[in-house]
Design an enzyme around this catalytic site. Structure first.
Site, PDB file in Angstrom:
ATOM      1  N   TYR A  20     -21.322   3.657 -30.351  1.00 29.71           N
ATOM      2  CA  TYR A  20     -20.889   4.519 -31.469  1.00 29.71           C
ATOM      3  C   TYR A  20     -19.469   4.150 -31.924  1.00 29.71           C
ATOM      4  CZ  TYR A  20     -20.125   9.091 -33.816  1.00 29.71           C
ATOM      5  OH  TYR A  20     -19.852  10.106 -34.710  1.00 29.71           O
ATOM      6  N   THR A  68     -18.000   1.302 -31.664  1.00 26.95           N
ATOM      7  CA  THR A  68     -18.076   0.010 -32.345  1.00 26.95           C
ATOM      8  C   THR A  68     -18.596   0.191 -33.769  1.00 26.95           C
ATOM      9  OG1 THR A  68     -18.499  -1.079 -30.232  1.00 26.95           O
ATOM     10  CG2 THR A  68     -19.104  -2.301 -32.216  1.00 26.95           C
ATOM     11  N   ALA A  69     -19.629   0.996 -33.925  1.00 27.23           N
ATOM     12  CA  ALA A  69     -20.190   1.230 -35.258  1.00 27.23           C
ATOM     13  C   ALA A  69     -19.172   1.929 -36.160  1.00 27.23           C
ATOM     14  CB  ALA A  69     -21.460   2.069 -35.148  1.00 27.23           C
ATOM     15  N   LYS A  70     -18.466   2.934 -35.610  1.00 27.08           N
ATOM     16  CA  LYS A  70     -17.525   3.695 -36.443  1.00 27.08           C
ATOM     17  C   LYS A  70     -16.289   2.865 -36.802  1.00 27.08           C
ATOM     18  CE  LYS A  70     -19.728   7.561 -37.033  1.00 27.08           C
ATOM     19  NZ  LYS A  70     -20.464   7.724 -38.298  1.00 27.08           N
ATOM     20  N   GLY A  84     -28.264  11.837 -44.584  1.00 27.32           N
ATOM     21  CA  GLY A  84     -28.153  12.767 -43.458  1.00 27.32           C
ATOM     22  C   GLY A  84     -27.746  14.148 -43.945  1.00 27.32           C
ATOM     23  N   VAL A  96     -32.420   5.462 -43.572  1.00 26.58           N
ATOM     24  CA  VAL A  96     -31.432   4.607 -44.247  1.00 26.58           C
ATOM     25  C   VAL A  96     -31.396   3.183 -43.693  1.00 26.58           C
ATOM     26  CG1 VAL A  96     -29.952   6.511 -44.990  1.00 26.58           C
ATOM     27  CG2 VAL A  96     -29.522   5.409 -42.770  1.00 26.58           C
TER      28      VAL A  96
HETATM   29  P1  NAI Z   1     -25.985  15.824 -37.242  1.00 28.80           P
HETATM   30  O1  NAI Z   1     -26.686  15.179 -36.107  1.00 28.80           O
HETATM   31  O2  NAI Z   1     -25.851  17.317 -37.245  1.00 28.80           O
HETATM   32  O3  NAI Z   1     -26.629  15.375 -38.636  1.00 28.80           O
HETATM   33  C1  NAI Z   1     -26.932  14.026 -38.897  1.00 28.80           C
HETATM   34  C2  NAI Z   1     -28.057  13.957 -39.880  1.00 28.80           C
HETATM   35  O4  NAI Z   1     -28.340  12.560 -40.120  1.00 28.80           O
HETATM   36  C3  NAI Z   1     -29.358  14.598 -39.379  1.00 28.80           C
HETATM   37  O5  NAI Z   1     -29.881  15.483 -40.344  1.00 28.80           O
HETATM   38  C4  NAI Z   1     -30.269  13.403 -39.125  1.00 28.80           C
HETATM   39  O6  NAI Z   1     -31.649  13.681 -39.314  1.00 28.80           O
HETATM   40  C5  NAI Z   1     -29.742  12.406 -40.167  1.00 28.80           C
HETATM   41  N1  NAI Z   1     -30.127  11.031 -39.837  1.00 28.80           N
HETATM   42  C6  NAI Z   1     -30.071  10.420 -38.615  1.00 28.80           C
HETATM   43  N2  NAI Z   1     -30.569   9.180 -38.697  1.00 28.80           N
HETATM   44  C7  NAI Z   1     -30.952   8.983 -39.982  1.00 28.80           C
HETATM   45  C8  NAI Z   1     -31.560   7.889 -40.663  1.00 28.80           C
HETATM   46  N3  NAI Z   1     -31.864   6.758 -40.036  1.00 28.80           N
HETATM   47  N4  NAI Z   1     -31.827   8.031 -42.000  1.00 28.80           N
HETATM   48  C9  NAI Z   1     -31.532   9.194 -42.633  1.00 28.80           C
HETATM   49  N5  NAI Z   1     -30.958  10.262 -42.032  1.00 28.80           N
HETATM   50  C10 NAI Z   1     -30.683  10.162 -40.716  1.00 28.80           C
HETATM   51  O7  NAI Z   1     -24.539  15.123 -37.295  1.00 28.80           O
HETATM   52  P2  NAI Z   1     -23.122  15.613 -37.895  1.00 28.80           P
HETATM   53  O8  NAI Z   1     -22.318  16.147 -36.771  1.00 28.80           O
HETATM   54  O9  NAI Z   1     -23.312  16.417 -39.113  1.00 28.80           O
HETATM   55  O10 NAI Z   1     -22.476  14.189 -38.270  1.00 28.80           O
HETATM   56  C11 NAI Z   1     -22.551  13.609 -39.567  1.00 28.80           C
HETATM   57  C12 NAI Z   1     -21.768  12.303 -39.556  1.00 28.80           C
HETATM   58  O11 NAI Z   1     -20.426  12.541 -39.155  1.00 28.80           O
HETATM   59  C13 NAI Z   1     -22.334  11.263 -38.592  1.00 28.80           C
HETATM   60  O12 NAI Z   1     -22.189   9.973 -39.153  1.00 28.80           O
HETATM   61  C14 NAI Z   1     -21.437  11.424 -37.384  1.00 28.80           C
HETATM   62  O13 NAI Z   1     -21.419  10.247 -36.613  1.00 28.80           O
HETATM   63  C15 NAI Z   1     -20.106  11.725 -38.048  1.00 28.80           C
HETATM   64  N6  NAI Z   1     -19.150  12.407 -37.178  1.00 28.80           N
HETATM   65  C16 NAI Z   1     -19.421  13.635 -36.628  1.00 28.80           C
HETATM   66  C17 NAI Z   1     -18.496  14.263 -35.808  1.00 28.80           C
HETATM   67  C18 NAI Z   1     -18.737  15.604 -35.172  1.00 28.80           C
HETATM   68  O14 NAI Z   1     -17.882  16.050 -34.382  1.00 28.80           O
HETATM   69  N7  NAI Z   1     -19.816  16.311 -35.479  1.00 28.80           N
HETATM   70  C19 NAI Z   1     -17.200  13.625 -35.504  1.00 28.80           C
HETATM   71  C20 NAI Z   1     -17.007  12.333 -36.147  1.00 28.80           C
HETATM   72  C21 NAI Z   1     -17.964  11.771 -36.947  1.00 28.80           C
END
Ligand code: NAI
Length: 249
Positions: free
Chosen positions: A150, A152-154, A9, A60
């Site tokens: 979400y 549950t996954a986290k 990601g 992934v």
């Molecule tokens: P985002 O949505 O800006 O970026 C996520 C990236 O993951 C995207 O580029 C997307 O294309 C990629 N992605 C999605 N499904 C995929 C797959 N099956 N295979 C490969 N790539 C895939 O999200 P962000 O905000 O940068 O979040 C990153 C991580 O941090 C995530 O796991 C999110 O759940 C976690 N997170 C984010 C928070 C926030 O406030 N932004 C808070 C807590 C956790």
């Protein structure tokens, strides 16, 4: 010592900032995302700063795609010993409105994705006798309205992290989780839109409940990931670090 790192990601948001940070730390970085061209900006910024990076397209949650991606990392950058499982999606809805597809999609990317990537990369880490795995959890692991899937996954990723720490420790591999609070990215921008709020209003609302009185940035999270990936963190394993501007654990 330079290593080969994988950030899933990594095209944008926290993943992009983490890829850039690990490159600045001296590692060669494979930026994996659903669309190879979407990784171009992250890879470009790393290269213009003098670092080494490649873009790889993979879902992934797809076993064959993960295996192909790891083969490319090995042949183009060398055996990967750092893995950051960051790829994530939201399919928020209250329980009574949540569909089977909403549930399965979130489990698949976060849990199956982290499992497939970690299983593939640990082989190289065990051979090297050194490795770092960092999983992106969330404060939502503690429970969050509209996020039964979400949360549950986290929470599941925290159990996964602790188990990897126990199984892989003897091979010099640590596994830790970073659990961000509110971070300004496209993901939270989309949440604001879904709630019918401007992003600025949504940020202000979240800052009200944040002790350090500001919203988090992708770089705040990248810094925590960088620590877990460092030599210095070799005796830190199976931990969950809440990076949320306050004590959310
Ligand atoms: P985002 O949505 O800006 O970026 C996520 C990236 O993951 C995207 O580029 C997307 O294309 C990629 N992605 C999605 N499904 C995929 C797959 N099956 N295979 C490969 N790539 C895939 O999200 P962000 O905000 O940068 O979040 C990153 C991580 O941090 C995530 O796991 C999110 O759940 C976690 N997170 C984010 C928070 C926030 O406030 N932004 C808070 C807590 C956790």
């Amino acid at each position: 010592m330079p290593h080969t790192a994988i950030v899933t990601g990594g095209a944008r948001g926290i993943g992009a900032a983490t890829a850039e940070r690990l490159a600045r730390d001296g590692n060669a970085v494979a930026v994996i995302d659903l669309d190879e061209s979407a990784c171009a900006e992250t890879v470009g910024r790393i290269r213009s700063a003098g670092g080494t990076a490649i873009a790889i397209e993979a879902d992934v949650a797809d076993t064959a795609a993960v295996e192909r991606a790891i083969d490319r990392v090995v042949s183009e950058l060398g055996a990967p010993t750092i893995l950051v499982n960051n790829a994530g999606i939201l399919r928020d809805n209250l329980l009574f409105k949540m569909t089977d597809a909403d549930w399965d999609a979130v489990m698949s990317v976060h849990l199956r994705g982290a499992f497939l990537m970690s299983r593939a990369v640990q082989a190289h880490q065990v051979t090297a006798g050194w490795g770092r795995i960092v999983n992106l959890s969330s404060t939502s692991a503690l429970g969050n309205r509209g996020q039964a899937n979400y949360a549950t996954a986290k929470a599941g990723l925290q159990g996964f992290t602790k188990t990897l720490a126990i199984e892989l420790g003897r091979y010099g591999v640590t596994a830790n989780a970073v659990a961000p609070g509110f971070i300004m990215t496209d993901m939270t921008r989309a949440t604001a839109e879904r709630m019918g709020m401007s992003f600025d209003d949504f940020i202000a609302l979240n800052v009200q409940h944040t002790p350090v009185a500001r919203a988090g940035t992708p770089e705040d999270i990248a810094a925590a990931v960088s620590y877990f990936c460092s030599e210095d963190a070799g005796f830190v394993s199976g931990q969950v670090l809440y990076v949320a501007g306050g004590p959310r654990a």
